[in-house]
Design a protein around this motif. Structure first.
Motif, PDB file in Angstrom:
ATOM      1  N   TYR A 192     -47.419 -43.123  51.657  1.00  0.00           N
ATOM      2  CA  TYR A 192     -46.027 -43.560  51.685  1.00  0.00           C
ATOM      3  C   TYR A 192     -45.984 -45.085  51.739  1.00  0.00           C
ATOM      4  O   TYR A 192     -46.998 -45.751  51.994  1.00  0.00           O
ATOM      5  CB  TYR A 192     -45.283 -42.967  52.888  1.00  0.00           C
ATOM      6  N   GLU A 193     -44.804 -45.639  51.479  1.00  0.00           N
ATOM      7  CA  GLU A 193     -44.618 -47.092  51.505  1.00  0.00           C
ATOM      8  C   GLU A 193     -43.760 -47.482  52.696  1.00  0.00           C
ATOM      9  O   GLU A 193     -42.790 -46.801  53.038  1.00  0.00           O
ATOM     10  CB  GLU A 193     -43.936 -47.556  50.214  1.00  0.00           C
ATOM     11  N   LYS A 194     -44.140 -48.579  53.347  1.00  0.00           N
ATOM     12  CA  LYS A 194     -43.346 -49.084  54.473  1.00  0.00           C
ATOM     13  C   LYS A 194     -43.563 -50.584  54.601  1.00  0.00           C
ATOM     14  O   LYS A 194     -44.700 -51.048  54.698  1.00  0.00           O
ATOM     15  CB  LYS A 194     -43.744 -48.380  55.778  1.00  0.00           C
ATOM     16  N   MET A 195     -42.479 -51.335  54.549  1.00  0.00           N
ATOM     17  CA  MET A 195     -42.496 -52.776  54.800  1.00  0.00           C
ATOM     18  C   MET A 195     -43.549 -53.510  53.961  1.00  0.00           C
ATOM     19  O   MET A 195     -44.331 -54.320  54.458  1.00  0.00           O
ATOM     20  CB  MET A 195     -42.708 -53.053  56.292  1.00  0.00           C
ATOM     21  N   GLY A 196     -43.570 -53.181  52.674  1.00  0.00           N
ATOM     22  CA  GLY A 196     -44.434 -53.910  51.753  1.00  0.00           C
ATOM     23  C   GLY A 196     -45.891 -53.508  51.766  1.00  0.00           C
ATOM     24  O   GLY A 196     -46.734 -54.228  51.212  1.00  0.00           O
ATOM     25  N   ARG A 197     -46.210 -52.369  52.359  1.00  0.00           N
ATOM     26  CA  ARG A 197     -47.586 -51.881  52.358  1.00  0.00           C
ATOM     27  C   ARG A 197     -47.595 -50.404  51.978  1.00  0.00           C
ATOM     28  O   ARG A 197     -46.626 -49.675  52.220  1.00  0.00           O
ATOM     29  CB  ARG A 197     -48.258 -52.072  53.727  1.00  0.00           C
ATOM     30  N   ILE A 198     -48.690 -49.976  51.377  1.00  0.00           N
ATOM     31  CA  ILE A 198     -48.898 -48.571  51.061  1.00  0.00           C
ATOM     32  C   ILE A 198     -49.775 -47.979  52.162  1.00  0.00           C
ATOM     33  O   ILE A 198     -50.873 -48.479  52.430  1.00  0.00           O
ATOM     34  CB  ILE A 198     -49.574 -48.389  49.692  1.00  0.00           C
TER      35      ILE A 198
END
Length: 240
Positions: A192-198
């Motif tokens: 998943y993606e969160k705050m510009g990171r995978i």
């Protein structure tokens, strides 16, 4: 016959499936789009497979099973039932698990198509394959958005927001190959993606979790990028 190797916390037995019909049965079931095999084990001389799939694939599953029963007669028992939640399955397992979470910068994740999809939609991906085939992994996408506008997307159920596709990432491919060589497999894995990171989450049997961490570090060393991956979490899931 099995080659048995003693490890620190367990024994590993390796053996080849020589019965072609059994191998064909396993391959046919495993290749159903969107079907995930949770585990294999041996019991009283039989190979037991446990997995789950969307009910839209029931006819395809039934056709394969019927074909194998008629041709090979190597299926002894089939049990179909509604799937409990993943969390319930883990909590009720007799095996303890560790949750290992790693993250990679968004723009350093090789598969821009899937990275963009995860960033711009309400979607989480689940890895189907423990190990890459031709450097690619099959994944299931669970989404509250219509993903058909993206290339390479297969629909499992538009109504339930379930799709499949393939991803390719250098780091995940190297990690998958290393864990295959060591015969380490996860129970569940999500991306998943969160705050510009995978982020990638791996649920690993507790007794092999430290080995998996070693494989993550070794994979970074192989591509000479020790700063590529951040280990975000290493925690118990269902310790009894």
């Amino acid at each position: 016959m099995f080659d048995v190797e003693e490890r620190k916390n367990y024994f590993m037995a390796l053996g080849r499936i020589n019965n072609r019909n059994i191998k064909d049965t396993i391959d046919s079931i495993s290749n159903i789009d969107g079907l995930i095999i949770n585990s294999y084990w041996l019991k009283s001389g039989s190979i037991v497979m446990e997995g789950y799939f969307h009910h839209n694939k029931l006819q395809e599953f039934s056709n394969i099973i019927l074909s194998q029963i008629v041709q090979a007669k190597n299926i002894n028992k089939i049990l179909l039932r509604p799937v409990k939640s993943i969390y319930a399955n883990i909590r009720n397992s007799c095996q303890n698990f560790k949750n290992i979470v790693i993250s990679i910068k968004y723009d350093e994740f090789n598969n821009a198509r899937v990275a963009q999809l995860l960033k711009n939609t309400d979607t989480i991906a689940q890895l189907i394959d423990n190990y890459p085939v031709n450097n690619k992994f099959r994944i299931i996408l669970y989404s509250n958005d219509d993903l058909t506008k993206y290339d390479g997307i297969n629909i499992i159920s538009r109504e339930d927001g379930i799709y499949t596709t393939k991803i390719e990432d250098d780091f995940l491919a190297i990690l998958g190959k290393k864990t295959f060589e060591s015969r380490i497999s996860w129970q569940y894995s999500f991306i998943y993606e969160k705050m510009g990171r995978i982020y990638a989450s791996f649920l690993i049997p507790d007794y092999r979790a430290r080995e998996y961490i070693d494989m993550i570090i070794a994979s970074q060393m192989e591509i000479k990028r020790m700063d590529l991956v951040t280990i975000e979490n290493y925690s118990n899931i269902n310790e009894n």
